[in-house]
Design an enzyme around this catalytic site. Structure first.
Site, mmCIF file in Angstrom:
data_model
loop_
_atom_site.group_PDB
_atom_site.id
_atom_site.type_symbol
_atom_site.label_atom_id
_atom_site.label_comp_id
_atom_site.label_asym_id
_atom_site.label_seq_id
_atom_site.Cartn_x
_atom_site.Cartn_y
_atom_site.Cartn_z
ATOM 1 N N ALA A 155 -0.372 16.792 69.271
ATOM 2 C CA ALA A 155 -1.196 15.582 69.237
ATOM 3 C C ALA A 155 -1.554 15.223 67.801
ATOM 4 C CB ALA A 155 -2.454 15.776 70.069
ATOM 5 N N TYR A 156 -1.973 16.207 67.046
ATOM 6 C CA TYR A 156 -2.335 15.967 65.650
ATOM 7 C C TYR A 156 -1.123 15.480 64.857
ATOM 8 C CZ TYR A 156 -4.360 16.785 61.019
ATOM 9 O OH TYR A 156 -4.825 16.628 59.729
#
Length: 249
Positions: A155-156
């Site tokens: 996600a990051y």
């Protein structure tokens, strides 16, 4: 300590994630160099403390993932500052540390909402003010993870790749209009955001840095302040690294 005593004289800045870490360090430097700042952050207690430490002219407690709150904060900060010359989008979270097939859906949505959607909302709200004034500097904080991808941080990594893409798109849209848009892609540096990660993940990221150490906040703040200054006049839609040799493109 900055050697550019008056570099930001007469300039004003909104800094998201301004209550701690890189955002706060950039704010301190801009004020030290003659500028005025508005700090935005989701943590009201840390924000109040940062106001005094930085000497901020305005503070706004909000979640950048809320576009209505971003619009309201933009209007309030613009009124307090008189104008908005600089936007530094530093608000961000790391999210869960897990492989993709086990990644929590709520963590995925929250990371994208803050790191990418929130940054978009901030740029969208502030750009009209810059265009009206014929001048602007936007600095978006991305990451080497957006270039290379870090395992167990999908996600990051995805959100920061999106920040790079948005920066390139917006920078080209505004080229020739007095507004530059650039991003910073730091490797891991000592910051409160590391508290969100297991030590094993921090150790992995340190091992990828050829200099063999984490960065420090002042190194990245110095690069951000160059991008936010009048000196950065012929570079836009680009990325600047502070990665200890990890990325070279």
């Amino acid at each position: 300590m900055s050697i550019f005593a008056n570099r930001f004289a007469g300039r004003t800045a909104i800094i998201t994630g301004g209550a701690s870490g890189l955002g706060k360090a950039v704010a301190q430097r801009i004020v030290a160099e003659g500028g005025a700042v508005a700090l935005w952050d989701v943590n009201p207690d840390a924000l109040a403390a940062a106001r005094d430490a930085v000497g901020a002219r305005d503070i706004q407690a909000l979640d950048v993932a809320d576009p209505t709150a971003v619009e309201a904060a933009t209007a309030a900060s613009a009124a307090a500052l008189g104008k908005v010359d600089i936007l530094v989008c530093s608000a961000g979270i790391t999210g869960a540390t897990a492989p993709v097939h086990e990644y929590p859906l709520d963590s995925w949505r929250r990371v994208i909402d803050i790191n990418l959607n929130g940054l978009f909302y901030c740029c969208r709200a502030v750009v009209p003010l810059m265009l009206a004034g014929g001048y602007g500097r936007i600095v978006n904080i991305a990451s080497v993870a957006g270039k290379e991808g870090n395992p167990n941080a999908s996600a990051y990594s995805t959100s920061k790749a999106g920040v790079i893409g948005l920066t390139k798109s917006l920078g080209k849209e505004l080229a020739g209009k007095g507004v530059t848009v650039n991003s910073l892609t730091p490797a891991t540096f000592d910051s409160p955001i590391l508290d969100q990660l297991p030590q094993s993940q921090v150790d992995y990221m340190r091992s990828k840095i050829p200099m063999g150490r984490l960065g420090n906040i002042d190194e990245s703040a110095a690069m951000v302040c160059f991008m936010a200054s009048e000196e950065c006049s012929f570079t836009t839609a680009s990325t600047f690294d502070t990665s200890g040799g990890r990325t070279t493109f």
